[in-house]
Motif scaffolding. Sequence first.
Motif, PDB file in Angstrom:
ATOM      1  N   THR A   1       0.833  -1.195   0.000  1.00 57.49           N
ATOM      2  CA  THR A   1       0.000   0.000   0.000  1.00 57.49           C
ATOM      3  C   THR A   1       0.875   1.254   0.000  1.00 57.49           C
TER       4      THR A   1
ATOM      5  N   LYS B   1       0.627   5.883  -0.482  1.00 57.53           N
ATOM      6  CA  LYS B   1      -0.205   7.080  -0.513  1.00 57.53           C
ATOM      7  C   LYS B   1      -0.401   7.574  -1.952  1.00 57.53           C
TER       8      LYS B   1
ATOM      9  N   GLN C   1      -4.664   5.716   1.143  1.00 56.63           N
ATOM     10  CA  GLN C   1      -3.790   4.546   1.021  1.00 56.63           C
ATOM     11  C   GLN C   1      -4.405   3.555   0.037  1.00 56.63           C
TER      12      GLN C   1
END
Length: 204
Positions: free
Chosen positions: A104, A106, A119
Amino acid sequence: MFKNYFKTAWRNLVKNKPAAFINIAGLSIGMAVTMLIALWIWDELSFDNYNENFNKIAQIARKEITNGNAYVSSGNNHFPIPLSLELRTNYNNLFKHVALATETGKHVLDFNGNKFSEQGMYVEKDFTSIFSLKMLAGSSADFSNPNSILLGKAAAKALFGDGNAVGQVVKLDNTEPLKVSGVFDDLPDNTTFARTDFICPWSL
């Protein structure tokens, strides 16, 4: 009767304040530590159990020996991309579904100028067959479309408020227009993919 017991106990506590303080403090600390340990054990035993297939899912790890030292890693950045095809082709008797997934990271989601940092990760299409995503709206069936996106409940709420997210078009990192094909319930905190706000197709 109980009133007499209480009076006797209270008198003893008042008469022996240091000993009473030590005993009560010790009991309180012991109970608090026991509760914390019990909560930790419960969290560990229930990790990833939200998934209907949790006892049938395996994560592939890579073992590497460098200068005589062995390292085992399950990080997504350490795997050759052709691995999933190899597993599907030559080990399909062992794996019903195989899916690569990035870690994951941003990204910025934009809907009509409303921008939020969320995310998200990129996954292969079998991901939705392996993991139990509770769909609140839309469907994960169209997720093979490279210009689609699945949003978590909190991300959909941030972008669209109480409006219907399915069918809307959002921009990813101000470049890719993606159509929302479904909204899934936010994943629990005690899971590998906790705080995943959106999922995009691997082909993207």
